[in-house]
Write a protein that holds these residues in place. Sequence first.
Motif, PDB file in Angstrom:
ATOM      1  N   MET A   1      28.343 -16.123 -24.230  1.00 50.74           N
ATOM      2  CA  MET A   1      26.879 -16.051 -24.290  1.00 50.74           C
ATOM      3  C   MET A   1      26.302 -16.441 -22.927  1.00 50.74           C
ATOM      4  O   MET A   1      26.748 -17.403 -22.314  1.00 50.74           O
ATOM      5  CB  MET A   1      26.361 -17.008 -25.357  1.00 50.74           C
ATOM      6  CG  MET A   1      24.918 -16.791 -25.700  1.00 50.74           C
ATOM      7  SD  MET A   1      24.364 -17.862 -27.043  1.00 50.74           S
ATOM      8  CE  MET A   1      24.345 -19.450 -26.259  1.00 50.74           C
ATOM      9  N   THR A   2      25.357 -15.668 -22.448  1.00 54.46           N
ATOM     10  CA  THR A   2      24.785 -15.937 -21.137  1.00 54.46           C
ATOM     11  C   THR A   2      24.053 -17.280 -21.125  1.00 54.46           C
ATOM     12  O   THR A   2      23.264 -17.580 -22.016  1.00 54.46           O
ATOM     13  CB  THR A   2      23.783 -14.816 -20.769  1.00 54.46           C
ATOM     14  OG1 THR A   2      24.474 -13.574 -20.776  1.00 54.46           O
ATOM     15  CG2 THR A   2      23.169 -15.066 -19.399  1.00 54.46           C
ATOM     16  N   VAL A   3      24.360 -18.071 -20.095  1.00 52.82           N
ATOM     17  CA  VAL A   3      23.680 -19.358 -19.934  1.00 52.82           C
ATOM     18  C   VAL A   3      22.247 -19.097 -19.505  1.00 52.82           C
ATOM     19  O   VAL A   3      21.998 -18.254 -18.627  1.00 52.82           O
ATOM     20  CB  VAL A   3      24.409 -20.215 -18.861  1.00 52.82           C
ATOM     21  CG1 VAL A   3      23.707 -21.550 -18.686  1.00 52.82           C
ATOM     22  CG2 VAL A   3      25.865 -20.405 -19.212  1.00 52.82           C
ATOM     23  N   ARG A   4      21.303 -19.793 -20.121  1.00 52.07           N
ATOM     24  CA  ARG A   4      19.897 -19.654 -19.745  1.00 52.07           C
ATOM     25  C   ARG A   4      19.358 -21.048 -19.431  1.00 52.07           C
ATOM     26  O   ARG A   4      19.505 -21.965 -20.260  1.00 52.07           O
ATOM     27  CB  ARG A   4      19.076 -19.047 -20.898  1.00 52.07           C
ATOM     28  CG  ARG A   4      19.429 -17.612 -21.216  1.00 52.07           C
ATOM     29  CD  ARG A   4      18.671 -17.127 -22.455  1.00 52.07           C
ATOM     30  NE  ARG A   4      17.224 -17.190 -22.306  1.00 52.07           N
ATOM     31  CZ  ARG A   4      16.493 -16.289 -21.652  1.00 52.07           C
ATOM     32  NH1 ARG A   4      17.095 -15.241 -21.111  1.00 52.07           N
ATOM     33  NH2 ARG A   4      15.190 -16.419 -21.537  1.00 52.07           N
ATOM     34  N   SER A   5      18.770 -21.223 -18.263  1.00 54.17           N
ATOM     35  CA  SER A   5      18.245 -22.545 -17.931  1.00 54.17           C
ATOM     36  C   SER A   5      17.003 -22.415 -17.063  1.00 54.17           C
ATOM     37  O   SER A   5      16.743 -21.368 -16.463  1.00 54.17           O
ATOM     38  CB  SER A   5      19.295 -23.387 -17.201  1.00 54.17           C
ATOM     39  OG  SER A   5      19.354 -23.006 -15.850  1.00 54.17           O
ATOM     40  N   VAL A   6      16.251 -23.509 -17.032  1.00 53.75           N
ATOM     41  CA  VAL A   6      15.100 -23.612 -16.144  1.00 53.75           C
ATOM     42  C   VAL A   6      15.435 -24.653 -15.083  1.00 53.75           C
ATOM     43  O   VAL A   6      16.004 -25.699 -15.389  1.00 53.75           O
ATOM     44  CB  VAL A   6      13.839 -24.055 -16.922  1.00 53.75           C
ATOM     45  CG1 VAL A   6      12.679 -24.323 -15.961  1.00 53.75           C
ATOM     46  CG2 VAL A   6      13.453 -23.002 -17.951  1.00 53.75           C
ATOM     47  N   SER A   7      15.103 -24.350 -13.838  1.00 49.33           N
ATOM     48  CA  SER A   7      15.266 -25.316 -12.771  1.00 49.33           C
ATOM     49  C   SER A   7      14.040 -26.217 -12.784  1.00 49.33           C
ATOM     50  O   SER A   7      12.941 -25.788 -12.438  1.00 49.33           O
ATOM     51  CB  SER A   7      15.391 -24.555 -11.446  1.00 49.33           C
ATOM     52  OG  SER A   7      15.752 -25.426 -10.421  1.00 49.33           O
ATOM     53  N   TYR A   8      14.244 -27.474 -13.217  1.00 50.29           N
ATOM     54  CA  TYR A   8      13.112 -28.389 -13.409  1.00 50.29           C
ATOM     55  C   TYR A   8      12.945 -29.304 -12.195  1.00 50.29           C
ATOM     56  O   TYR A   8      13.927 -29.817 -11.666  1.00 50.29           O
ATOM     57  CB  TYR A   8      13.331 -29.241 -14.674  1.00 50.29           C
ATOM     58  CG  TYR A   8      12.159 -30.117 -14.993  1.00 50.29           C
ATOM     59  CD1 TYR A   8      10.951 -29.564 -15.410  1.00 50.29           C
ATOM     60  CD2 TYR A   8      12.226 -31.502 -14.839  1.00 50.29           C
ATOM     61  CE1 TYR A   8       9.856 -30.354 -15.671  1.00 50.29           C
ATOM     62  CE2 TYR A   8      11.135 -32.305 -15.112  1.00 50.29           C
ATOM     63  CZ  TYR A   8       9.951 -31.722 -15.529  1.00 50.29           C
ATOM     64  OH  TYR A   8       8.849 -32.518 -15.785  1.00 50.29           O
TER      65      TYR A   8
END
Length: 224
Positions: A1-8
Amino acid sequence: MTVRSVSYGAGVQSTALLVLAAQQKIDFDLFLFANVGDDSEHPDSLAYMTDVAVPYAAAHGIELVALHKVKRDGTKETLMGRLMKEGSRSLPIPVRMSNGAPGSRSCTADFKIRVIAKELKRRGATVADPATVALGISVDEIERAKPGLDERMPYQFRVYPLLDLGLTRADCKRIIAEAGLPVPGKSACFFCPFHDKHAWANLARESPDLFQVRRQARGPVPCG
Ligand code: SF4
């Protein structure tokens, strides 16, 4: 599953992304905060992270993780530590060129981009299946956006939800305030030469101790 993240970054735009994720207006439940050092980040940003962002994220089922640059021997390295290191011949933070434009720097790549990229790889991002990384850039700074695959880090694909939603920095502040959160200040190292005169004056007035530390750091003083 593709990793999804926000750069905080604990600033206005990425905190608006945190609120939008909590409201399920954007589909992200992982936020990664690259801490360049407790001795380097502005203390207000670190306090916002600890006192506001972490509990808010936890209350909404969002994973907000603080990451650090770790040396081969397993110890943490901070940007201030590198700046103050005896014998260091390079300046990793930006300097102003004679025309006033910022010169090249390695601090963002070394202490933020690569630190986050390492974590994305640890979570399964690959060149064949790159992570989707959301960055908090609003329409009033659209020129900073570089959408698509990051050539330097080919296992991350950059997206800009604030641009997709047509949101400005002022919109972001409103979104944060309407969620009942305090609006954070600008996030940056307290000694970053990108600060304008107004920011230096604020630092000298509100945190004279930090202003003195910044004077002692090997980093250059910006023009003006
Ligand atoms: S805030 Fe400034 S000094 Fe700190 S990492 Fe970013 S560019 Fe470098």
